[in-house]
Structure formats: C-alpha cells, structure tokens
Design a protein around this motif. Structure first.
Motif, mmCIF file in Angstrom:
data_model
loop_
_atom_site.group_PDB
_atom_site.id
_atom_site.type_symbol
_atom_site.label_atom_id
_atom_site.label_comp_id
_atom_site.label_asym_id
_atom_site.label_seq_id
_atom_site.Cartn_x
_atom_site.Cartn_y
_atom_site.Cartn_z
ATOM 1 N N SER A 206 1.125 -1.324 -0.166
ATOM 2 C CA SER A 206 0.104 -0.170 -0.267
ATOM 3 C C SER A 206 0.777 1.219 -0.107
ATOM 4 N N GLN A 207 0.044 2.567 -0.477
ATOM 5 C CA GLN A 207 1.739 3.630 -0.866
ATOM 6 C C GLN A 207 1.575 3.889 0.812
ATOM 7 N N SER A 208 0.616 3.753 1.940
ATOM 8 C CA SER A 208 1.303 4.035 3.519
ATOM 9 C C SER A 208 2.926 3.209 3.618
ATOM 10 N N VAL A 209 3.185 1.682 3.145
ATOM 11 C CA VAL A 209 3.787 1.252 3.770
ATOM 12 C C VAL A 209 4.843 1.372 2.787
ATOM 13 N N ILE A 210 4.846 1.480 1.714
ATOM 14 C CA ILE A 210 5.774 2.502 0.575
ATOM 15 C C ILE A 210 6.521 3.581 0.572
ATOM 16 N N LYS B 174 21.197 -8.489 -3.760
ATOM 17 C CA LYS B 174 19.728 -8.169 -4.961
ATOM 18 C C LYS B 174 19.236 -7.213 -5.054
ATOM 19 N N PRO B 175 19.183 -6.214 -5.955
ATOM 20 C CA PRO B 175 17.960 -5.088 -5.408
ATOM 21 C C PRO B 175 16.901 -5.460 -5.255
ATOM 22 N N VAL B 176 15.756 -4.054 -4.674
ATOM 23 C CA VAL B 176 14.757 -4.493 -4.056
ATOM 24 C C VAL B 176 14.407 -3.580 -4.653
ATOM 25 N N SER B 177 13.520 -3.180 -5.282
ATOM 26 C CA SER B 177 12.434 -1.849 -5.857
ATOM 27 C C SER B 177 10.752 -1.851 -5.532
ATOM 28 N N LEU B 178 10.261 -0.832 -5.279
ATOM 29 C CA LEU B 178 9.377 -1.218 -4.448
ATOM 30 C C LEU B 178 7.926 -0.148 -5.635
ATOM 31 N N LEU B 179 6.663 -0.856 -5.230
ATOM 32 C CA LEU B 179 6.120 -1.002 -6.863
ATOM 33 C C LEU B 179 4.651 -0.848 -5.009
ATOM 34 N N THR C 87 -4.692 -3.613 0.798
ATOM 35 C CA THR C 87 -4.222 -2.363 2.272
ATOM 36 C C THR C 87 -3.894 -2.351 2.909
ATOM 37 N N GLN C 88 -3.940 -1.714 4.255
ATOM 38 C CA GLN C 88 -2.356 -1.816 4.537
ATOM 39 C C GLN C 88 -1.731 -2.625 5.195
ATOM 40 N N GLU C 89 -2.830 -3.751 5.952
ATOM 41 C CA GLU C 89 -1.782 -4.888 6.403
ATOM 42 C C GLU C 89 -1.461 -6.638 5.465
ATOM 43 N N GLN C 90 -1.856 -5.947 3.730
ATOM 44 C CA GLN C 90 -1.607 -6.497 2.731
ATOM 45 C C GLN C 90 -0.427 -5.973 1.645
ATOM 46 N N PHE C 91 0.609 -7.206 1.267
ATOM 47 C CA PHE C 91 1.557 -7.165 0.155
ATOM 48 C C PHE C 91 2.248 -8.972 -0.326
ATOM 49 N N ASP C 92 2.991 -8.174 -1.219
ATOM 50 C CA ASP C 92 3.375 -9.418 -2.575
ATOM 51 C C ASP C 92 4.691 -8.932 -2.468
ATOM 52 N N VAL C 93 5.523 -10.269 -2.257
ATOM 53 C CA VAL C 93 6.685 -10.083 -2.988
ATOM 54 C C VAL C 93 7.507 -11.228 -3.996
ATOM 55 N N ILE C 94 8.084 -10.099 -5.392
ATOM 56 C CA ILE C 94 7.792 -11.162 -6.763
ATOM 57 C C ILE C 94 8.741 -11.282 -7.066
ATOM 58 N N ILE C 95 9.362 -12.576 -7.234
ATOM 59 C CA ILE C 95 11.177 -12.722 -7.371
ATOM 60 C C ILE C 95 11.004 -12.722 -9.407
ATOM 61 N N ALA C 96 12.215 -11.640 -9.717
ATOM 62 C CA ALA C 96 12.453 -11.931 -11.013
ATOM 63 C C ALA C 96 13.578 -12.493 -11.187
#
Length: 484
Positions: free
Chosen positions: A440-444, A464-469, A475-484
């Motif tokens: 979410s925007q608040s977490v980023i 390794k590089p870590v990017s933010l989207l 919601t504030q508690e939701q997130f995903d970590v995507i492996i590229a």
C-alpha cells in the motif's frame, strides 16, 4: 409519556419507542432476515446426540436447528427426565417452535412447548398451567387475574394460559374471551397444517414487526403511534380494529417534510448506539466490547473531575453510567453474559446506590435479566436473555481490513514483515535477479522515509536489488514479494 414511530421502506421496517422524547428501544426487521422467534415448524430429526442430550432438527433453514432434552415436553415425567434417545429418533417428524434466532455460527434454538401470544394472554396448548407474567408484581392482582382466567377457561380446554403484562393496566372479560377464541382457532389451524404438510414445513409465522409493536408495546402511557407509510397505516388500522382496539385511536399518519426518524432524531441515536464509546454528560464515558459469548462494559471518569473529592467524582460517574448502561442494553439489544467494570468505590453505601440505580434502569426492560452484586474484583455480572441478533450484528459486518479485530498493524510493522519475507524468499531462490515489493501507499512511504536505512541494509544483506511498487487496491496489511 411514550411515542411509537414506525418507519417503513421497501423490504425493511423499523420501529422506535420514545419516552419523553428520548429513544429507549429500536427494533428492525428486514424481509431477507426476518426474525424466526415464535415461528412454529414441522421439523425432521436429522441427528440425535445422546452424549449432549440434544438433537439437530431440519426446519427448512440453511443450518439445522438445535433442540435440547430440557426443551422437549414429552421427555419430562413427574419423577425424572427421559434420555433424549428414548424420545426422538432420526427421521422423526416433530412440531417445534423457535425460542432463539440463529446467532453467529449457531443454529436456531427450539422447543416443543408451543406458546401462542395474544393481546392479553399467551396460550399454552400442551400445558394445563395458568400463570401470570412475572412483571406483574402485585400479589393481590396476580391472584385475582389467575382466578379470573381459571374461571373463564372452557371446560373442554386442556391447555393453559399466561396472563400478559398488558393486563396490569386493566382488562375486561370480553378481552380475555376474545384472546381465548382467537388463540384456540389459531392452534387448530397449526395442528391441521401439521397433519397435512410434509416435514420440514413452516406451520405458523409470528406477526410482522409493526403488528407485534401494536400487540406487545402499546399501553396506557403510549400517546401516539406515528406511521410514515399510507399503505402500512391502513394495514395497521385494520389490524388494530380487529385485534388491538386500544391502539386504533392512537395511530397517526405522518406527513412531515423531514423523514420520520430524522424528525425525532432517531437515526442520530442509532449511529451513536453502533459506536464502541458512549460519552456521558458529566464528561465520563463507557466503552462497549461485544464478543460472541459476552459483552464487557468499562466505565471511565474521562474529563470529569467533580466539585468535591475523588470519591464523590467516582460515585456520580458510576450513577450516571448505571442509567446509561440500562438504556444502551435495550438500544443495542445486547444479550448473553454482560460484565460491567464500574470505577472502584471504597464505600459500600455507594456500591449499593449504584446497583439500585442499575436495577431501576433495567426494570423497564421487556427482556428477562438477572443481576448480581459486586464481585471481589469490583465487577458486576448480569445476563440478558438473547433471542435475536444485536443491533450491531444486524446492521454491520466485520471490517474487511481488520477482520473484526478493531485495529490494524502499523505501516512500520508491515515493513518489517515484508523484509522478513524477502529474506525467506532469498534463502530459497538465491539465483533470483531482483525482488519486487508490492504494498500500500502508506507502507511504501514508510520504506522511502523512516525505514529507508533498513531497506538499504536489506539490499546489502541479500546482495540483490529490491524495488518498491505501490498497489492502490491493497490495504495497509496486504503485500506481495515478487521474484524476478
């Protein structure tokens, strides 16, 4: 002086009881979730549980209903209670009445002791008992009413009656006889339906909310009954003329420009009754926490400092809290176990005065209640019979963000969870080229601001590089970590 407001809209009816202009009760009925209490069904026994001395009954609802041996009239003998397995068997058809609506994950609670309510009498077709409502506390009046009904009962009548509280205000023999004839006819119709319909079937549905209000809640102190729908008004006039003549002359068709509930500020009070916190006029406040099993009420002095000593401040806050709690229990329709944490009082005299004030407040409640004295921990325990869902459970649902907890994790907490997840993924996929964080925007924003150094340390740790989207739908508690 009381006023009754009946607000009608398609598929929903709301009724409010005002005493001297103050909202005391609110009742709600929707076609999609109409209450079942009082309905009579021909049910089918699905399962008998000897270990619980209970049975599950299919009455045609989404969930099977629950019947305990204590609520099976046929299981009771003069000297003992028969085991349920000797009374009911799987596949049996049984006539039952709903005693409690389905609440939460629990199915409806049933009884085989059918009772049918009239204006002045409740008919017990399977019991010869003649009783009087416990709310009529005058011993002489109780005995006189009991003798009057016993003398009027037809000689061939095997059933019994309970005199309702409304009879305390005065009742004629004709009114008693009208109730007896009407309820007897109603019972014959139910019996006929039971012998001609398959199980499960609905044999009798209790009156609508608006009709029940006229039958059960209108008394000598009711000055007017306002109805804001022409069709509803005509329907209630017809019903009142036939069954509740005393209410017919008090019906009023409301034609104001403002909505009925807005005119009497009922909607505003409903909103307050849905809040966790209730402010007291003195500056103190109450906090209500409702769970499936019980409700806790915490009393706080807040900004009230009083004019004398602290003991006097506490006492006056608790007195006002007792008055407000009694009203809020009715407004919120809270049931089950209720624990009240009044502010600690050293004086026994003050404790007794607060309890007396609470007893006076709950004496007006139409629902059966019990009240204990203060416990050693300074708590007051009470129970209020639960027959229908509370106001909050009827009009609200669990928050999709917090899942009903009433709070969410902070953005910083979610940042640390994300970093732990990135490390876990890195240990499994060390050949990954990059890790992308969707949040979410608040977490980023937290990562880019006060937790930017932590993000840099994470990058150095995994190499390794870590990017933010930003994901706007999260919601504030939701997130995903995507492996590229």
């Amino acid at each position: 002086m009381e006023e009754v407001l009946i607000n009608y809209s398609p598929r929903e009816t709301r009724a409010a009881i005002l005493s001297d202009g103050i909202l005391e009760e609110i009742h709600l009925e929707r076609e999609v979730s109409r209450g079942l209490v009082g309905n009579v069904y021909l049910g089918r026994v699905v399962r008998v549980l000897p270990g619980m001395q209970s049975a599950f009954i299919n009455i045609g609802l989404e969930r099977t209903a629950f019947l305990h041996v204590a609520d099976i009239e046929e299981a009771h003998r003069s000297d003992a209670v028969l085991p349920i397995e000797r009374v009911l068997h799987e596949g049996d058809a049984v006539m039952v009445q709903v005693a409690k609506d389905p609440i939460g994950t629990k199915g409806a609670r049933l009884t085989t002791t059918v009772s049918l309510a009239g204006r002045k009498l409740v008919y017990l077709p399977k019991e010869p008992h003649i009783g009087v409502s416990q709310r009529i506390d005058d011993p002489e009046l109780r005995e006189r009413l009991r003798e009057q009904v016993a003398a009027m009962r037809p000689k061939d009548e095997k059933g019994g009656y309970i005199v309702r509280t409304s009879a305390e205000e005065g009742v004629t023999e004709e009114e008693f006889l009208n109730d007896m004839r009407y309820l007897k006819l109603l019972w014959e119709k139910i019996r006929y339906s039971a012998s001609h319909q398959p199980a499960p079937s609905l044999l009798y549905q209790d009156l609508s909310l608006a009709q029940r209000v006229l039958r059960d809640m209108v008394h000598a102190e009711t000055q007017a009954i306002y109805v804001d729908s022409q069709d509803m008004y005509q329907s209630l006039r017809s019903f009142a003329d036939t069954f509740v003549p005393a209410a017919a002359g008090r019906l009023r068709l409301y034609r104001g420009d403002a909505s009925l509930f807005e005119k009497f500020k009922v909607d505003e009070e409903i909103e307050k009754a849905l809040r966790r916190r209730v402010d007291l006029k003195s500056g103190g406040y109450l906090v209500f926490d409702q769970t499936e099993a019980m409700t806790t009420i915490d009393v706080n002095t807040g900004g009230y400092v009083g004019k004398k000593d602290f003991g006097d401040t506490v006492f006056k806050t608790n007195l006002e809290a007792a008055q407000t709690i009694a009203r809020q229990l009715r407004l919120r329709n809270l049931g089950g176990i209720i624990i009240i944490d009044f502010i600690d009082m050293d004086s026994d005299e003050h404790r007794e005065a607060v309890l007396a004030e609470l007893r006076r407040g709950i004496a007006r409640d139409r629902t059966r209640m019990t009240l204990s004295n203060f416990t050693e921990l300074g708590l007051v325990e009470m129970t209020r019979k639960r027959t229908r869902e509370s106001l909050a459970h009827m009009v609200c649902e669990p928050c999709p963000v917090c899942g009903g907890r009433g709070e969410i994790k902070t953005a910083r907490t979610v940042c640390y969870e994300i970093m732990r997840e990135v490390v876990r993924e890195w240990r499994q996929y060390k050949d990954a080229k990059e890790f992308k964080i969707l949040a979410s925007q608040s977490v980023i924003d937290m990562f880019l601001d006060s937790e930017s150094q932590a993000l840099e340390l994470l990058h150095e740790f995994i190499g390794k590089p870590v990017s933010l989207l930003v994901e706007p739908e999260y919601t504030q508690e939701q997130f995903d970590v995507i492996i590229a």
